[in-house]
Design an enzyme around this catalytic site. Structure first.
Site, PDB file in Angstrom:
ATOM      1  N   ASP A  14       0.875  -1.178   0.000  1.00  0.00           N
ATOM      2  CA  ASP A  14       0.000   0.000   0.000  1.00  0.00           C
ATOM      3  C   ASP A  14       0.911   1.227   0.000  1.00  0.00           C
ATOM      4  OD1 ASP A  14      -2.408   1.600   0.269  1.00  0.00           O
ATOM      5  OD2 ASP A  14      -1.912   1.882   2.380  1.00  0.00           O
ATOM      6  N   SER A  15       0.295   2.391  -0.175  1.00  0.00           N
ATOM      7  CA  SER A  15       1.081   3.625  -0.107  1.00  0.00           C
ATOM      8  C   SER A  15       1.526   3.919   1.332  1.00  0.00           C
ATOM      9  CB  SER A  15       0.237   4.784  -0.625  1.00  0.00           C
ATOM     10  OG  SER A  15      -0.942   4.889   0.150  1.00  0.00           O
ATOM     11  N   CYS A  77      -4.311  -1.527  -1.970  1.00  0.00           N
ATOM     12  CA  CYS A  77      -4.448  -0.102  -2.235  1.00  0.00           C
ATOM     13  C   CYS A  77      -5.416   0.012  -3.401  1.00  0.00           C
ATOM     14  CB  CYS A  77      -3.070   0.458  -2.608  1.00  0.00           C
ATOM     15  SG  CYS A  77      -3.094   2.166  -3.161  1.00  0.00           S
ATOM     16  N   GLU A 156      -3.381   8.815   8.413  1.00  0.00           N
ATOM     17  CA  GLU A 156      -1.931   8.671   8.644  1.00  0.00           C
ATOM     18  C   GLU A 156      -1.544   9.422   9.934  1.00  0.00           C
ATOM     19  OE1 GLU A 156       0.685   7.133   6.726  1.00  0.00           O
ATOM     20  OE2 GLU A 156      -0.801   6.180   5.435  1.00  0.00           O
ATOM     21  N   CYS A 188     -11.040   2.762  -0.377  1.00  0.00           N
ATOM     22  CA  CYS A 188      -9.654   3.121  -0.070  1.00  0.00           C
ATOM     23  C   CYS A 188      -9.329   2.353   1.198  1.00  0.00           C
ATOM     24  CB  CYS A 188      -9.539   4.628   0.171  1.00  0.00           C
ATOM     25  SG  CYS A 188      -7.917   5.126   0.811  1.00  0.00           S
ATOM     26  N   HIS A 190      -7.407   2.911   3.515  1.00  0.00           N
ATOM     27  CA  HIS A 190      -7.260   3.720   4.733  1.00  0.00           C
ATOM     28  C   HIS A 190      -8.622   3.899   5.434  1.00  0.00           C
ATOM     29  CE1 HIS A 190      -3.328   4.887   3.121  1.00  0.00           C
ATOM     30  NE2 HIS A 190      -3.069   5.541   4.237  1.00  0.00           N
TER      31      HIS A 190
HETATM   32  N1  DGL Z   1      -4.841   3.259   0.764  1.00  0.00           N
HETATM   33  C1  DGL Z   1      -4.854   3.638  -0.603  1.00  0.00           C
HETATM   34  C2  DGL Z   1      -6.103   3.289  -1.325  1.00  0.00           C
HETATM   35  O1  DGL Z   1      -6.678   2.276  -0.998  1.00  0.00           O
HETATM   36  C3  DGL Z   1      -4.138   4.869  -1.047  1.00  0.00           C
HETATM   37  C4  DGL Z   1      -4.344   6.138  -0.349  1.00  0.00           C
HETATM   38  C5  DGL Z   1      -3.409   7.162  -0.918  1.00  0.00           C
HETATM   39  O2  DGL Z   1      -2.197   6.905  -0.903  1.00  0.00           O
HETATM   40  O3  DGL Z   1      -3.874   8.182  -1.424  1.00  0.00           O
HETATM   41  O4  DGL Z   1      -6.524   3.943  -2.239  1.00  0.00           O
END
Ligand code: DGL
Length: 275
Positions: A14-15, A77, A156, A188, A190
């Site tokens: 993931d990012s 991600c 984050e 997402c 997150h």
């Molecule tokens: N967690 C990621 C997603 O599912 C990326 C969030 C990001 O880096 O902008 O899209």
């Protein structure tokens, strides 16, 4: 040529910390699997970057995991899944599972009134990753999509239940409430960290779809189907790699996973795998 066996790890990238929502599901569902996790914390967020940049980063992230001899890659991600999944599958022979298809299937099973909301990063929403897949499978849906870019830095930062988070969520989600959706795809990885706030704003009658949970079920099926599930009776080991700020990642990750992280390392993915 890749050589892996049942005990080879599952690779997850993931990012940043978002993929932990997927890792947590995998650890609960498949406790004997070894895991190598990469969070690209130096370059987060991906969701505000161009498609080309996200594809390039995704190649590098996947290559790093392949060099760790993983047996399967989970693109934990949605942003990378929405623009890079087909390109990753073309470039690498290793099995790769993304977020979009599993999340779509779960949302279709959940909706009763055919009104689905999708929230995600700018990249995921502008590429219509979920809406085109939903429409392909079921024409008579009414779908509203909304980018919620501030949710990523808030997460984050660890502001999972902060008053500011509630205010931002109210602002972002009002359109979905007005549209009377009965299902919201958390598009997402997150966002499940903010599920408490999102549920409070949307109301208890709305079902939230955690794309990571859907993907974990697919991973379990895949491993069973191919006979490559780790059948050792020992608990798996979990190795974490990040491209920046390992101590910050470790503290958020330990809080979220509820367990001590024994192996965390900083790596320079960009210079290792450029081009
Ligand atoms: N967690 C990621 C997603 O599912 C990326 C969030 C990001 O880096 O902008 O899209």
């Amino acid at each position: 040529m890749q050589f892996f066996n049942k005990t080879s790890p599952i690779g997850i990238f993931d990012s940043g910390i978002g993929g932990l929502t997927v890792a947590k599901r995998i650890i609960a569902m498949l406790p004997n699997e070894n895991i190598v996790y990469f969070g690209d914390t130096a370059r987060v967020p991906y969701g505000t970057k161009s498609n080309e940049t996200v594809v390039e980063y995704s190649y590098q992230d996947a290559q790093f995991l392949i060099n760790k001899n993983v047996k399967l890659i989970i693109v934990a991600c949605n942003t990378a899944s929405s623009v890079a999944i087909n390109k990753l599958k073309e470039k690498f022979t290793i099995p790769i599972i993304g977020m979009i298809e599993p999340g779509t299937h779960l949302a279709l099973k959940s909706t009763k009134n055919g009104r689905i909301g999708v929230i995600g990063t700018n990249v995921t929403i502008s590429n219509k990753a979920y809406s085109s897949e939903l429409k392909r499978l079921e024409k008579n849906l009414e779908i509203i999509e909304k980018p919620c870019p501030l949710f990523v830095p808030i997460t984050e930062e660890g502001w999972l239940d902060h008053e500011a988070t509630k205010l931002i969520a109210k602002e972002y989600l009002q359109d979905l409430k007005d549209f009377e959706v009965d299902t919201v795809i958390l598009g997402c990885t997150h966002y499940p960290l903010l599920a408490g706030v999102i549920q409070e704003v949307m109301g208890e009658s709305v079902t939230l779809i955690d794309s990571g949970m859907a993907a974990s079920l697919e991973v379990e099926d895949y491993l069973n189907g191919r006979g490559i599930r780790n059948d050792s009776n020992q608990l798996g080991t979990h190795q974490f790699y990040v491209s920046d700020l390992p101590a910050k990642f470790k503290s958020v990750a330990e809080r979220f996973l509820g367990t001590e992280i024994k192996h965390i390392e900083k790596i320079d993915v960009d210079s290792l795998y450029r081009g």
